[in-house]
Structures are given as C-alpha cells and as structure tokens.
Design a protein around this motif. Structure first.
Motif, PDB file in Angstrom:
ATOM      1  N   GLY A   1     -34.904  -3.847 -24.569  1.00 25.11           N
ATOM      2  CA  GLY A   1     -36.128  -4.474 -24.091  1.00 25.11           C
ATOM      3  C   GLY A   1     -36.555  -5.689 -24.866  1.00 25.11           C
ATOM      4  O   GLY A   1     -37.357  -6.500 -24.373  1.00 25.11           O
ATOM      5  N   ASP A   2     -36.048  -5.851 -26.100  1.00 30.39           N
ATOM      6  CA  ASP A   2     -36.441  -6.985 -26.927  1.00 30.39           C
ATOM      7  C   ASP A   2     -35.612  -8.235 -26.661  1.00 30.39           C
ATOM      8  O   ASP A   2     -36.007  -9.339 -27.066  1.00 30.39           O
ATOM      9  CB  ASP A   2     -36.304  -6.632 -28.415  1.00 30.39           C
ATOM     10  N   ARG A   3     -34.481  -8.102 -26.009  1.00 27.58           N
ATOM     11  CA  ARG A   3     -33.594  -9.250 -25.850  1.00 27.58           C
ATOM     12  C   ARG A   3     -34.260 -10.426 -25.113  1.00 27.58           C
ATOM     13  O   ARG A   3     -34.158 -11.563 -25.573  1.00 27.58           O
ATOM     14  CB  ARG A   3     -32.303  -8.819 -25.138  1.00 27.58           C
ATOM     15  N   PRO A   4     -34.913 -10.216 -23.961  1.00 27.62           N
ATOM     16  CA  PRO A   4     -35.548 -11.357 -23.286  1.00 27.62           C
ATOM     17  C   PRO A   4     -36.629 -12.019 -24.142  1.00 27.62           C
ATOM     18  O   PRO A   4     -36.781 -13.242 -24.113  1.00 27.62           O
ATOM     19  CB  PRO A   4     -36.142 -10.732 -22.014  1.00 27.62           C
ATOM     20  N   GLU A   5     -37.374 -11.221 -24.910  1.00 23.94           N
ATOM     21  CA  GLU A   5     -38.434 -11.772 -25.756  1.00 23.94           C
ATOM     22  C   GLU A   5     -37.842 -12.592 -26.904  1.00 23.94           C
ATOM     23  O   GLU A   5     -38.342 -13.670 -27.238  1.00 23.94           O
ATOM     24  CB  GLU A   5     -39.301 -10.640 -26.309  1.00 23.94           C
ATOM     25  N   ILE A   6     -36.772 -12.087 -27.511  1.00 23.27           N
ATOM     26  CA  ILE A   6     -36.102 -12.844 -28.571  1.00 23.27           C
ATOM     27  C   ILE A   6     -35.533 -14.138 -28.009  1.00 23.27           C
ATOM     28  O   ILE A   6     -35.627 -15.197 -28.631  1.00 23.27           O
ATOM     29  CB  ILE A   6     -34.990 -11.983 -29.214  1.00 23.27           C
ATOM     30  N   SER A   7     -34.960 -14.054 -26.820  1.00 26.18           N
ATOM     31  CA  SER A   7     -34.477 -15.268 -26.161  1.00 26.18           C
ATOM     32  C   SER A   7     -35.619 -16.248 -25.948  1.00 26.18           C
ATOM     33  O   SER A   7     -35.478 -17.458 -26.162  1.00 26.18           O
ATOM     34  CB  SER A   7     -33.829 -14.916 -24.816  1.00 26.18           C
ATOM     35  N   GLY A   8     -36.789 -15.725 -25.544  1.00 30.27           N
ATOM     36  CA  GLY A   8     -37.952 -16.584 -25.331  1.00 30.27           C
ATOM     37  C   GLY A   8     -38.376 -17.308 -26.594  1.00 30.27           C
ATOM     38  O   GLY A   8     -38.763 -18.488 -26.555  1.00 30.27           O
ATOM     39  N   VAL A   9     -38.290 -16.613 -27.729  1.00 28.81           N
ATOM     40  CA  VAL A   9     -38.618 -17.248 -29.012  1.00 28.81           C
ATOM     41  C   VAL A   9     -37.673 -18.415 -29.284  1.00 28.81           C
ATOM     42  O   VAL A   9     -38.096 -19.527 -29.626  1.00 28.81           O
ATOM     43  CB  VAL A   9     -38.548 -16.219 -30.158  1.00 28.81           C
ATOM     44  N   PHE A  10     -36.385 -18.157 -29.128  1.00 27.75           N
ATOM     45  CA  PHE A  10     -35.407 -19.215 -29.411  1.00 27.75           C
ATOM     46  C   PHE A  10     -35.522 -20.378 -28.422  1.00 27.75           C
ATOM     47  O   PHE A  10     -35.384 -21.544 -28.802  1.00 27.75           O
ATOM     48  CB  PHE A  10     -33.995 -18.638 -29.379  1.00 27.75           C
ATOM     49  N   ILE A  11     -35.774 -20.075 -27.168  1.00 33.70           N
ATOM     50  CA  ILE A  11     -35.952 -21.128 -26.164  1.00 33.70           C
ATOM     51  C   ILE A  11     -37.174 -21.981 -26.513  1.00 33.70           C
ATOM     52  O   ILE A  11     -37.130 -23.223 -26.430  1.00 33.70           O
ATOM     53  CB  ILE A  11     -36.099 -20.517 -24.758  1.00 33.70           C
TER      54      ILE A  11
ATOM     55  N   PRO B   1     -33.668 -25.396 -22.000  1.00 36.62           N
ATOM     56  CA  PRO B   1     -33.136 -26.484 -22.833  1.00 36.62           C
ATOM     57  C   PRO B   1     -31.669 -26.230 -23.192  1.00 36.62           C
ATOM     58  O   PRO B   1     -31.249 -26.451 -24.322  1.00 36.62           O
ATOM     59  CB  PRO B   1     -34.033 -26.420 -24.078  1.00 36.62           C
ATOM     60  N   LEU B   2     -30.913 -25.772 -22.224  1.00 37.16           N
ATOM     61  CA  LEU B   2     -29.487 -25.491 -22.405  1.00 37.16           C
ATOM     62  C   LEU B   2     -28.704 -26.391 -21.458  1.00 37.16           C
ATOM     63  O   LEU B   2     -28.974 -26.421 -20.252  1.00 37.16           O
ATOM     64  CB  LEU B   2     -29.177 -24.018 -22.106  1.00 37.16           C
ATOM     65  N   LYS B   3     -27.742 -27.113 -21.996  1.00 31.85           N
ATOM     66  CA  LYS B   3     -27.020 -28.100 -21.188  1.00 31.85           C
ATOM     67  C   LYS B   3     -25.852 -27.516 -20.398  1.00 31.85           C
ATOM     68  O   LYS B   3     -25.388 -28.136 -19.451  1.00 31.85           O
ATOM     69  CB  LYS B   3     -26.497 -29.224 -22.093  1.00 31.85           C
TER      70      LYS B   3
END
Length: 294
Positions: free
Chosen positions: A182-192, A160-162
């Motif tokens: 290791g947490d960065r992709p998961e945190i990104s997943g939360v925000f996405i 959902p990024l233009k």
C-alpha cells in the motif's frame, strides 16, 4: 529415464528399461513400432517413470515431451549479481553464462550496450534439464519488456518521466524502499513531487547500490556525501540505471503515483512508512520512529 537427442524408438525402449520400466526391451520396442504414428517423434529429455505405467502411457509421454520440469525463482528487489548467483545454483541448469561478462550476456540477448540491471522480471521460471541459463534470462527479459510496456502505456498524465526506461529506474528504487504494497504509490508520489520541483531524491538504496561490494551493511554519513553516479544525495534527478529488479506492483506505482503533497517519508519500523509534507513534520517523524524521541 533420460532420452538423448535424436533417439530412435529402439533407444527409447532401452532407456525406459534402464530407467526402471518393467518390460522386455525387445517387446517394448516392438510395441513402440506398432503403436507409434509415422509422423510422431520422440522428444529428448528426462522423464518420470511411475509404477504400473503402461507402454502406451509411456509412449504418449515421450511423444508429448512431458519431461521433468525444474524451476528457478528470481526475487523482486534482487540485483543482477544476485540473479546470476541464483542461476548458478539452479539444479541442472546449463551454465552457459558462467564465464561471460555482463556486457557479453546482454550482447548475446540482443541488447549490446544495455545495462543489465533491472532488465529482468522477477518470477518463477520453469525449465527442463540441461536448459541454458541464457534461455531463462531471455524469457525473463522478454517478460520485463512486456510488463514495462503495459505499465508505460497505462501511465498517468503529466509525469516528469521521459521514457519507459526512466519509469523502470524509478520502479527499481520504489522496490527497494518498501515491502508494503500500500505504500508504493505514496512513495512514488514523493519521488515524483521531488522530480517536479528539482529536489534531490535522497534515497539510501541508490547510495548502497553505488557503493557496490564496499557496502558492509552499515550505511554511514560519509557514504551519503561520497559521490557516485547513483548517489541521489549528491546528484539531482534519477540515477543512470535501475538499482534492482522491480515487480509489477512497483512498475505500476512508478507510473501511477498517488496524488499527494508529501515530500518526505520515514520507515516506522513495522514495514510501513510515515509520510510528511514539510521538513519540520518529517524531522518529528524521524525522532519518533528512528530515534525513539516522543
């Protein structure tokens, strides 16, 4: 030794002797004249003179421009104010931007009207004495453009990024939310996930950024309800600009989020985060890790 711009071989010989080379100036100049090729020029700058250096080694160094190299490091997660402070402290870096506004700096870099936050890549940059701080910023700007373009090209489908600019904003938030790789992709997943369902991001670092100099190190409940363009508790979607300078790992995480059902996360206190798919689970995690309630 220091060689000024446009220095002749005679000037270079004099500066070498003044800098500690054990030789007669006239003899050194004579050697330079005999050994130098007609198309060779002396490069200006500061050079390290070592004990026992021969005239030929010195001449080679001057022709190559093998000058003393200094370095300044721009750290992941810094904001633009911190970047400017680091450049101002850097040894022998010419402060061309000292009296310039942020808008004037971006105009000088060829990006008038572009907000500077997050536009520079965190790295260690080498420079020679009297290099302009604007030159370092230009190098950092170009490197961020390159890293961001590469990340955006490798993005996962269905985000959902233009634009790459929105990816940069998200990456800057991820950078401030965790130092755990290791947490960065998961945190990104939360925000996405939140962006996809229209749920507010509700991330403290954006609130802190919006407070600016008013933030005293203690984030209060009233701060979360005080509206600013960067308050993701009071406003939906991404903030209008990045809030920090993201590194490559955060850029990649922003465009390649983990596939997760999580909508919440809370810091465990050891640098990592606990992720939850429901509010009830999240509240239990908050009680456990933030309030010490078992």
């Amino acid at each position: 030794m220091s060689v000024p711009p446009g220095a002749s071989l005679r000037t270079a010989a004099r500066k070498a002797v003044e800098g500690g080379v054990r030789a007669e100036e006239t003899l050194l100049y004579a050697y330079f004249r005999l050994a130098a090729n007609p198309d060779q020029t002396i490069k200006p700058g500061d050079y390290e003179i070592t004990r026992g250096m021969t005239p030929q080694l010195l001449l080679d160094k001057l022709v190559r421009g093998d000058r003393i190299v200094l370095a300044v490091t721009l750290v992941e997660g810094w904001n633009f104010k911190q970047v400017r402070a680091a450049l101002a402290r850097a040894e022998h870096l010419r402060p061309e931007t000292r009296d310039m506004s942020s808008d004037a700096i971006m105009k000088a870099l060829g990006l008038p009207g572009v907000h500077p936050e997050g536009r520079f890549f965190p790295d260690t940059y080498n420079y020679t004495k009297n290099t302009s701080d604007l030159a370092v910023l230009r190098q950092s700007l170009h490197l961020m453009d390159k890293q961001l373009a590469a990340a955006w090209e490798a993005r996962s489908p269905g985000l959902p990024l233009k634009s790459a600019s929105e990816a940069l904003i998200l990456a800057s938030i991820i950078e401030k939310e965790t130092g755990a790789h290791g947490d960065r992709p998961e945190i990104s997943g939360v925000f996405i996930n939140r962006l996809k369902i229209g749920m507010r991001l509700q991330t403290d670092p954006t609130v802190i950024y919006g407070l600016g100099d008013k933030f005293d190190g203690n984030l209060r409940r009233t701060d979360l309800t005080t509206d600013t363009p960067w308050n993701t508790y009071t406003r939906a979607g991404l903030p209008p600009t990045p809030i920090s300078m993201p590194g490559r790992a955060s850029l990649i995480a922003a465009v390649q989020p983990a596939s997760t059902r999580s909508l919440y996360f809370v810091a465990r206190g050891d640098g990592s985060s606990h992720f939850s798919g429901s509010l009830d689970e999240h509240n239990r995690a908050v009680n456990k890790y933030q309030r010490g309630i078992r």
